[in-house]
Design an enzyme around this catalytic site. Structure first.
Site, PDB file in Angstrom:
ATOM      1  N   GLY A 121     -56.042  19.240 -42.049  1.00 31.51           N
ATOM      2  CA  GLY A 121     -55.990  18.679 -43.398  1.00 31.51           C
ATOM      3  C   GLY A 121     -55.296  19.576 -44.406  1.00 31.51           C
ATOM      4  O   GLY A 121     -54.291  20.202 -44.104  1.00 31.51           O
ATOM      5  N   VAL A 122     -55.846  19.637 -45.619  1.00 23.98           N
ATOM      6  CA  VAL A 122     -55.259  20.437 -46.688  1.00 23.98           C
ATOM      7  C   VAL A 122     -55.183  21.905 -46.278  1.00 23.98           C
ATOM      8  O   VAL A 122     -54.188  22.581 -46.548  1.00 23.98           O
ATOM      9  CB  VAL A 122     -56.123  20.396 -47.973  1.00 23.98           C
ATOM     10  CG1 VAL A 122     -55.432  21.087 -49.107  1.00 23.98           C
ATOM     11  CG2 VAL A 122     -56.460  18.987 -48.361  1.00 23.98           C
ATOM     12  N   ASP A 123     -56.237  22.397 -45.653  1.00 21.19           N
ATOM     13  CA  ASP A 123     -56.303  23.805 -45.284  1.00 21.19           C
ATOM     14  C   ASP A 123     -55.128  24.188 -44.376  1.00 21.19           C
ATOM     15  O   ASP A 123     -54.410  25.170 -44.634  1.00 21.19           O
ATOM     16  CB  ASP A 123     -57.637  24.069 -44.582  1.00 21.19           C
ATOM     17  CG  ASP A 123     -57.892  25.541 -44.339  1.00 21.19           C
ATOM     18  OD1 ASP A 123     -58.519  26.161 -45.212  1.00 21.19           O
ATOM     19  OD2 ASP A 123     -57.446  26.056 -43.311  1.00 21.19           O
ATOM     20  N   SER A 176     -63.717  17.259 -49.555  1.00 20.60           N
ATOM     21  CA  SER A 176     -64.756  16.699 -48.675  1.00 20.60           C
ATOM     22  C   SER A 176     -64.496  15.274 -48.175  1.00 20.60           C
ATOM     23  O   SER A 176     -65.280  14.764 -47.379  1.00 20.60           O
ATOM     24  CB  SER A 176     -66.158  16.727 -49.321  1.00 20.60           C
ATOM     25  OG  SER A 176     -66.733  18.018 -49.245  1.00 20.60           O
ATOM     26  N   THR A 177     -63.418  14.622 -48.632  1.00 19.65           N
ATOM     27  CA  THR A 177     -63.259  13.212 -48.234  1.00 19.65           C
ATOM     28  C   THR A 177     -62.395  13.021 -46.987  1.00 19.65           C
ATOM     29  O   THR A 177     -62.109  11.888 -46.602  1.00 19.65           O
ATOM     30  CB  THR A 177     -62.682  12.347 -49.382  1.00 19.65           C
ATOM     31  OG1 THR A 177     -61.329  12.749 -49.650  1.00 19.65           O
ATOM     32  CG2 THR A 177     -63.513  12.471 -50.634  1.00 19.65           C
ATOM     33  N   GLY A 178     -61.978  14.113 -46.352  1.00 18.40           N
ATOM     34  CA  GLY A 178     -61.229  14.007 -45.098  1.00 18.40           C
ATOM     35  C   GLY A 178     -62.178  14.248 -43.936  1.00 18.40           C
ATOM     36  O   GLY A 178     -63.101  13.460 -43.690  1.00 18.40           O
ATOM     37  N   ASN A 223     -63.186  25.698 -45.114  1.00 16.39           N
ATOM     38  CA  ASN A 223     -64.508  25.670 -44.471  1.00 16.39           C
ATOM     39  C   ASN A 223     -65.200  27.007 -44.747  1.00 16.39           C
ATOM     40  O   ASN A 223     -64.573  27.948 -45.227  1.00 16.39           O
ATOM     41  CB  ASN A 223     -64.397  25.355 -42.971  1.00 16.39           C
ATOM     42  CG  ASN A 223     -63.507  26.341 -42.247  1.00 16.39           C
ATOM     43  OD1 ASN A 223     -63.693  27.554 -42.361  1.00 16.39           O
ATOM     44  ND2 ASN A 223     -62.527  25.835 -41.517  1.00 16.39           N
ATOM     45  N   ILE A 269     -50.249  18.663 -52.011  1.00 18.74           N
ATOM     46  CA  ILE A 269     -50.718  19.733 -52.904  1.00 18.74           C
ATOM     47  C   ILE A 269     -49.946  21.043 -52.694  1.00 18.74           C
ATOM     48  O   ILE A 269     -49.841  21.849 -53.614  1.00 18.74           O
ATOM     49  CB  ILE A 269     -52.239  19.933 -52.769  1.00 18.74           C
ATOM     50  CG1 ILE A 269     -52.774  20.663 -54.009  1.00 18.74           C
ATOM     51  CG2 ILE A 269     -52.601  20.675 -51.488  1.00 18.74           C
ATOM     52  CD1 ILE A 269     -54.220  20.450 -54.278  1.00 18.74           C
TER      53      ILE A 269
HETATM   54  P1  ADP Z   1     -62.449  18.213 -46.130  1.00 16.80           P
HETATM   55  O1  ADP Z   1     -62.699  19.005 -44.869  1.00 16.80           O
HETATM   56  O2  ADP Z   1     -62.994  18.895 -47.374  1.00 16.80           O
HETATM   57  O3  ADP Z   1     -62.873  16.787 -46.006  1.00 16.80           O
HETATM   58  P2  ADP Z   1     -59.610  17.606 -45.599  1.00 16.80           P
HETATM   59  O4  ADP Z   1     -58.485  18.562 -45.712  1.00 16.80           O
HETATM   60  O5  ADP Z   1     -59.977  17.112 -44.230  1.00 16.80           O
HETATM   61  O6  ADP Z   1     -60.850  18.295 -46.347  1.00 16.80           O
HETATM   62  O7  ADP Z   1     -59.304  16.326 -46.495  1.00 16.80           O
HETATM   63  C1  ADP Z   1     -59.442  16.262 -47.881  1.00 16.80           C
HETATM   64  C2  ADP Z   1     -58.429  15.276 -48.451  1.00 16.80           C
HETATM   65  O8  ADP Z   1     -57.139  15.909 -48.569  1.00 16.80           O
HETATM   66  C3  ADP Z   1     -58.178  14.030 -47.600  1.00 16.80           C
HETATM   67  O9  ADP Z   1     -58.075  12.922 -48.485  1.00 16.80           O
HETATM   68  C4  ADP Z   1     -56.813  14.305 -46.956  1.00 16.80           C
HETATM   69  O10 ADP Z   1     -56.106  13.107 -46.703  1.00 16.80           O
HETATM   70  C5  ADP Z   1     -56.125  15.057 -48.073  1.00 16.80           C
HETATM   71  N1  ADP Z   1     -54.945  15.886 -47.688  1.00 16.80           N
HETATM   72  C6  ADP Z   1     -54.549  16.325 -46.465  1.00 16.80           C
HETATM   73  N2  ADP Z   1     -53.419  17.068 -46.570  1.00 16.80           N
HETATM   74  C7  ADP Z   1     -53.085  17.101 -47.881  1.00 16.80           C
HETATM   75  C8  ADP Z   1     -52.022  17.692 -48.644  1.00 16.80           C
HETATM   76  N3  ADP Z   1     -51.060  18.410 -48.059  1.00 16.80           N
HETATM   77  N4  ADP Z   1     -52.020  17.509 -49.999  1.00 16.80           N
HETATM   78  C9  ADP Z   1     -52.983  16.797 -50.609  1.00 16.80           C
HETATM   79  N5  ADP Z   1     -54.015  16.222 -49.961  1.00 16.80           N
HETATM   80  C10 ADP Z   1     -54.057  16.362 -48.612  1.00 16.80           C
END
Ligand code: ADP
Length: 176
Positions: A38-40, A123-125, A30, A17
């Site tokens: 993760g994404v954050d 939320s799925t990570g 969060n 992303i």
């Molecule tokens: P949450 O805490 O809301 O569950 P996470 O970041 O742990 O968020 O995960 C949410 C989703 O994003 C998971 O499927 C994870 O694999 C995915 N993810 C992690 N990094 C990236 C990225 N750079 N781009 C897109 N999706 C990502």
């Protein structure tokens, strides 16, 4: 895979992303808006410290809400930080809070004149929401928003794995 709702498009892709060039990208943040994994983690690493500086000023965001900041050095114009629910057993308003995270993000995009937006699978990570259930909530929320509101041309879901992309594609096919 793509679908049309009114004059808007929903498109699904596998990818990172942080590389999206849509007007907005959405962060799965969060509630204290302090960096996580993760994404954050990926968004703050790629976008630079300006994003965290704005998050600190804002201070926090409840589950189901969303806030907006600069996108720093990312291609997107803005980052919308939304907070999904931590999944317990599905009986703690998880679906409502997850739908609200998508609605709040889309509303904020419209309010800021942003016409294209990319979502991760919120939320799925780390937050443990089962992907198939989350995909259904996410896509239903987006379809419902686009049916009722003007202003957004394109909603992209950028999924990190082939398995997640497949799951989202199956659900989108069923719903459209
Ligand atoms: P949450 O805490 O809301 O569950 P996470 O970041 O742990 O968020 O995960 C949410 C989703 O994003 C998971 O499927 C994870 O694999 C995915 N993810 C992690 N990094 C990236 C990225 N750079 N781009 C897109 N999706 C990502």
């Amino acid at each position: 895979m793509e679908a049309k709702v009114n004059n808007s498009r929903i498109s699904l892709a596998r990818g990172d992303i942080t590389e999206e060039a849509t007007d907005a990208i959405v962060n799965a943040a969060n509630s204290r808006l302090i960096g996580g994994g993760g994404v954050d983690g990926a968004i703050h690493r790629a976008g630079g410290p300006e994003i965290m500086a704005e998050c600190r000023k804002i201070g926090g965001c409840p589950a189901g809400g969303a806030v907006i900041t600069t996108a720093g050095r990312l291609k997107a114009k803005k980052v919308i930080h939304t907070v999904g629910p931590i999944y317990k057993d599905g009986k703690h308003q998880e679906a409502e809070l997850l739908a609200s995270a998508y609605f709040s993000s889309l509303k904020l995009a419209v309010d800021h004149g942003l016409k294209s937006i990319s979502f991760p699978s919120i939320s799925t990570g780390a937050y443990g929401y089962p992907v198939e259930d989350a995909a259904e909530v996410a896509l239903k929320a987006v379809i419902s928003f686009l049916s009722a509101n003007k202003g957004i041309d394109l909603v992209r879901f950028v999924l990190f794995s082939d398995a997640d992309l497949k799951t989202y594609a199956g659900v989108l096919k069923k719903l459209t």
